[in-house]
Design an enzyme around this catalytic site. Structure first.
Site, PDB file in Angstrom:
ATOM      1  N   ALA A 135      -2.351   3.973 -11.039  1.00  0.00           N
ATOM      2  CA  ALA A 135      -3.215   4.663 -11.365  1.00  0.00           C
ATOM      3  C   ALA A 135      -2.204   6.244 -12.070  1.00  0.00           C
ATOM      4  CB  ALA A 135      -3.617   5.596 -10.940  1.00  0.00           C
ATOM      5  N   ARG A 136      -1.547   6.396 -10.648  1.00  0.00           N
ATOM      6  CA  ARG A 136      -0.080   7.007 -10.537  1.00  0.00           C
ATOM      7  C   ARG A 136       1.444   6.586 -11.876  1.00  0.00           C
ATOM      8  NH1 ARG A 136       0.273   8.032  -4.711  1.00  0.00           N
ATOM      9  NH2 ARG A 136      -0.597   5.962  -4.840  1.00  0.00           N
TER      10      ARG A 136
ATOM     11  N   GLN B  27     -16.474   4.435 -15.711  1.00  0.00           N
ATOM     12  CA  GLN B  27     -16.642   5.439 -13.938  1.00  0.00           C
ATOM     13  C   GLN B  27     -17.320   6.218 -14.067  1.00  0.00           C
ATOM     14  OE1 GLN B  27     -13.938   6.993 -10.484  1.00  0.00           O
ATOM     15  NE2 GLN B  27     -14.212   4.302  -9.725  1.00  0.00           N
TER      16      GLN B  27
ATOM     17  N   CYS C 182     -13.358   7.352  -3.829  1.00  0.00           N
ATOM     18  CA  CYS C 182     -12.688   8.853  -3.598  1.00  0.00           C
ATOM     19  C   CYS C 182     -13.256   9.670  -1.951  1.00  0.00           C
ATOM     20  CB  CYS C 182     -13.439   9.598  -4.788  1.00  0.00           C
ATOM     21  SG  CYS C 182     -12.927  11.557  -4.961  1.00  0.00           S
TER      22      CYS C 182
ATOM     23  N   VAL D  38      -9.323  11.219 -12.626  1.00  0.00           N
ATOM     24  CA  VAL D  38     -10.041  12.512 -12.799  1.00  0.00           C
ATOM     25  C   VAL D  38      -8.635  13.122 -13.441  1.00  0.00           C
ATOM     26  CG1 VAL D  38     -11.301  14.900 -12.275  1.00  0.00           C
ATOM     27  CG2 VAL D  38     -11.795  12.605 -10.783  1.00  0.00           C
TER      28      VAL D  38
ATOM     29  N   HIS E 138      -8.793  -0.266  -3.590  1.00  0.00           N
ATOM     30  CA  HIS E 138      -7.621   0.299  -3.765  1.00  0.00           C
ATOM     31  C   HIS E 138      -6.898   0.178  -2.052  1.00  0.00           C
ATOM     32  CE1 HIS E 138      -6.009   4.874  -2.947  1.00  0.00           C
ATOM     33  NE2 HIS E 138      -4.636   3.922  -2.930  1.00  0.00           N
TER      34      HIS E 138
ATOM     35  N   ASN F 112      -5.246  -2.568  -6.094  1.00  0.00           N
ATOM     36  CA  ASN F 112      -4.378  -1.058  -6.616  1.00  0.00           C
ATOM     37  C   ASN F 112      -3.596  -0.380  -5.936  1.00  0.00           C
ATOM     38  OD1 ASN F 112      -6.725   2.279  -6.658  1.00  0.00           O
ATOM     39  ND2 ASN F 112      -4.573   1.672  -8.604  1.00  0.00           N
ATOM     40  N   GLY F 113      -3.378   0.494  -5.810  1.00  0.00           N
ATOM     41  CA  GLY F 113      -2.676   1.367  -5.124  1.00  0.00           C
ATOM     42  C   GLY F 113      -0.794   1.502  -3.999  1.00  0.00           C
TER      43      GLY F 113
END
Ligand code: FNR
Length: 340
Positions: free
Chosen positions: A242-243, A87, A116, A20, A183, A214-215
């Site tokens: 992601a991060r 998504q 989420c 997001v 995730h 993921n994660g």
């Protein structure tokens, strides 16, 4: 053309995760430049998307999905057409299909967010709330698979036990989805908790569709070489970041990493070129600055209220000015060519 008929593969790929505010067009193009194979957009809520109109933007050479209040909810372009995954947040099969059909011609695949844990998602039955409603999951995914001609995928979190997680993913596989992103955290776990590679591994062994791990950003994936290590540790087909990508998108490059100052400049070039919302641009740059938000550059960035001011903080006001003039000239040309 052959290229556009070629379906996206989910095996052996590295993906920019849905985020997001972070996963808007400039970040997605940057990630592709550095070597990401697939880029997810930020989660977009079905109710909001269903109200949008598709607008071809000849000035920017983009396709925009514009809300009734004129806000651009989703902007995409030819360059990412075969790579971008849309998504959505949804809890309603019919509405999900309406939205999927609206964007189908402009994106490479449709993904449903089932991970989420934030209240704004779960209170509407979306996101991680879906994890406890497998009938709903099945209804949404089946409807999408039957109703669109592009691949459908979903992104989940793990369930309390390996067995529950495996049986959920087996059920998901039967709906006909092309891939599933996992995730490796429980919905109660926070991003700082260690990721459960063993759960992802059990899932990857149990199903035959590609699993996207993921994660790993916090403790496992710091460099480009770590991506392959994470893939091996999870036995998954593919990896989604992601991060690590938000902090420095050059993690996707096997020539990297590049200094974050350079990455921010490249980001800003795309933000200018595609007339990205100034507050969105500022937010993303602040994420990249991380602990440097109190530096002189960070302070200038935080004070900036317009794209012009953001560019000034980076000494890029000239490029900003030139781009504005070029876009205005294009607007004028298009205007005069449509006048009777
Ligand atoms: C996220 N995440 C997320 N997940 C999702 O499915 N849809 C989304 O829109 C978002 N938004 C989002 C925003 C931001 C700023 C962050 C940091 C994360 C979760 C994300 O995709 C991912 O699952 C987790 O961050 C774990 O992966 P990493 O960070 O360890 O690579």
């Amino acid at each position: 053309t052959a290229a556009s008929l070629m379906q996206l593969s989910f095996r052996n790929i590295t993906a920019l995760a849905p985020m997001v505010r972070v996963g808007t067009l400039p970040m997605r193009l940057l990630a592709l430049d550095y070597g990401a194979d697939v880029v997810y957009c930020e989660e977009l809520i079905d109710i909001k998307m269903a109200q949008c109109h598709r607008v071809v933007n000849d000035v920017l050479e983009t396709v925009d999905f514009v809300a009734p209040d004129d806000r651009v909810m989703f902007r995409t372009c030819e360059r990412e057409k075969d790579r971008v995954i849309f998504q959505m947040g949804t809890a309603d099969p019919d509405r999900a299909l309406v939205v999927a059909r609206l964007v189908e011609k402009d994106v490479a695949a449709i993904d449903v967010n089932m991970g989420c844990p934030k209240e704004y998602s779960t209170k509407g039955g979306m996101g991680a709330a879906l994890l406890s409603d497998p009938d709903k999951i099945e209804a949404i995914l089946k409807k999408l698979v039957a109703g669109v001609s592009i691949p459908v995928t979903c992104k989940i979190r793990i369930l309390p036990t390996v067995e529950e997680t495996v049986s959920l993913v087996r059920r998901i596989e039967k709906t006909g989805v092309t891939a599933v992103a996992v995730h490796g955290r429980l919905k109660e776990e926070r991003p700082r908790h260690p990721v459960h590679c063993d759960y992802i591994q059990a899932v990857a062994q149990a199903v035959s569709i590609p699993v996207i791990a993921n994660g790993g950003s916090l403790d496992l994936v710091k460099t480009n070489a770590d991506i392959e290590e994470f893939r091996k540790a999870t036995g998954a087909s593919s990896v989604m970041l992601a991060r690590a990508a938000m902090w420095n998108a050059s993690v996707f490059s096997n020539q990297g990493p590049l200094p974050v100052e350079r990455v921010m400049e490249e980001y800003l070039k795309y933000a200018i070129q595609y007339d990205n919302n100034a507050f969105n641009t500022k937010y993303c740059l602040c994420q990249m600055l991380r602990d440097k938000v109190e530096s002189p550059l960070g302070k200038q960035l935080q004070a900036a209220q317009t794209s012009a001011e953001i560019c000034k903080a980076y000494g890029m006001q000239e490029l900003f000015q030139q781009t504005q003039e070029r876009l205005q000239a294009r607007r004028d040309t298009l205007q005069s060519s449509t006048e009777p």
